[in-house]
Design a protein around this motif. Sequence first.
Motif: not given
Length: 740
Positions: A461-465, A498-501, A506-509
């Motif tokens: 599962a990943l963020p909508p963006s 860019a996105t960070h974890s 397990r989770s991302w911005s």
Amino acid sequence: MTFPNLLLAWLIGLAPCAYAAVPSAPELAEREIVILVAGDRLAAYDAQVVRSWTEVLRRPIEERELAFRLEVLELGLAVPHEVAIGRFDRRVRALAPEIVVLAFEGAAGDDERALLARLQTLGQRALAARAIVLCAVPPKEAPLPIAERVREIASELGAVLLDLDALEVHAREAPPAWRREDGGLGEEGQLAFARLVRRRLVERRAGGGLETRAVRYPELAGKAERLVVSEGVLREGADSRGGFHTQEGELVGTGWIEAACALGAGDFALELDLGIDTLDGGEAGLELGGLYLGLDAKGGRLFLDGPLAGPERVWLEPHRQHFGARQRFSMLVTRSGNELRWKLGPHAVAALELPGELAPLRLDAGKGALRVRSFRVRGTLLERAAPPAARATLPQLDLAEARELQVVVDREPGQYLGHVTMAQLDQGHTLLATYPKGHGRGAIVMKRSEDGGRTWSERLALPPSFEKSQEVPTLFKLGGEPGRERLILFSGLHPILATHSADGGRSWSELAPIGDYGGIVAMGSLERTAEGELLAWFHDDGRYLRKQRGPARFVVYQVSSRDEGRTWSQPRAIVEAPRAHYCEPGSVRSPDGKTLALLLRENSRTRFSALVTSTDEGRTWSAPRELPASLMGDRHTLRYLRDGRLLATFRDMGFDSPWKGDWVAWIGSFDDLLHGREGSLRVRFLDNTNAWDCAYPGLEILPDGTIVAVTYGHWTAGEAPYIVAVRVTPEELARRLSAR
């Protein structure tokens, strides 16, 4: 009479009527005045002016001792000041004009201060010219101080002021046969007025007020000479690509011809006798290090390109006056001091400052066909290594049918699954792979393996963006304790996101811009410097970062971060070549940690892949150097094996490779990269059923030494691409190689 018509009338008499022939003796000198006209409103040429222009070019004119050449540069009122000044600077550098005409015409509603500021800046940039002429028409409603300020600027520059309002007197007092119905100068009047102005310029020259620039042939006594082509035969170690063959005293073919030498500092001359079979497509020209002297065969123009020509291509003039299809012509390129001059036949084409050494020296046919009778180089000649052989000769091992080494990571009927990157977590036992649902774009997919790539999870599962990603996602580990690794993922084009974890993926911005710039395959690779700074690299072809006009021009950029990837610097160009389309940098650091290297894809498919290096943590970079055929390919990903050897995996695009378009790996050493050696082994991991569409692999080495490589490809004919991993040990490679 309108300003453009009167300005053109004044200039018609300065159009080129003759060029001096190029003597073969070293006493070559020019008697040509190059005139550059620059201004904001130069486009309103009517049919009558064009007819008059043509007539002047045809008619013999009394004063033949001077040849004039006219170049017009319309800056455009809507163009920002800095951009207009940059265009003007590049034109002046390319043409070295003796006369610069600055056209100033105001209109109601204009920002007079801005126009005057531009006029003054252009004049200051043109001070190297022999004469500056200001053509000025103040706005009709403008106060008198505007006209006075124009006169002051002319005085400051020592310029000739041509007050076009005053010149209207000539139209009003002209004989009736000269006038048009609207009161302006008609065709005969324009011709007569042009001759009058031309005569006055000649008189001024005769009186010492206007000198032409005498450019002598470089002093080449005692200089070395190298024949690259003579009587249609390659000479003295010269190399070619494209199937050239000798035919009736000419070397005929497509591709390129390269001298086996470089040019050192100082005077030189390159002389060529050649022809081009077709002029209806592609480009051709001469590459001198970071400069390309080019012919746009389709558009019919000459141009300068490459980093030494400036940030954008510099267009020169139509070429069909110089030569045509199947017509032989001569090309002469000389440097005297630091001034380089380019001539086609008797015609002076361009002049610019170009100091230092130049390599390679390469005649490029582009998509056309060259016919070369001779190619001679004289000057301070430096030896350089011959280009790589077109085909690899090192040992090769084919694992395409070794199904026991392959693991299907993800597959969806009818769905294209694309380019993979991978990060190694949890002391090497956990792998995280990411890829798009589509070719180079589409929703981002991510999977995890807890057993070194033997089995893989369902899609995470990943963020909508992540659903809106427009490019290849690229994944990098920044550090952190096992289970809480810090990761960064990029997605390119405009802007780069860019996105960070902070918890091992397990989770991302949400994806967010890193700046106001864009790029392709961003980031291609990432490294940490000795000081702890992050460096990352990507490329652009002029669409997303510079928004350039004209043909694609590939540039590799570097950005940096001092706060663990939270913020990034503005891009800095580090790799650019006139004709090679270098892109998709893959990074590796030398075993002693002192050298950073980038392996570069070459996207024009006319060059080998290349290597650039830095020994000061990315502050400066070497010039690109071509790699051997064993490493020719796309999107190199590199890791060290436990025994210190280096493994690179990529898409094979070798000129004559039997595995072209397939997923391959290379094993060698960092020294092999530095010294252009072939390496010790090439391996085909999988056979791609498509001509080229595969690879962009993720690669990691497990603690026990196992190689885990993951990528996409058309692994089953007629089906959409899917993701496969290959797991193999170096010992297994050695066993299979010895058992062949």
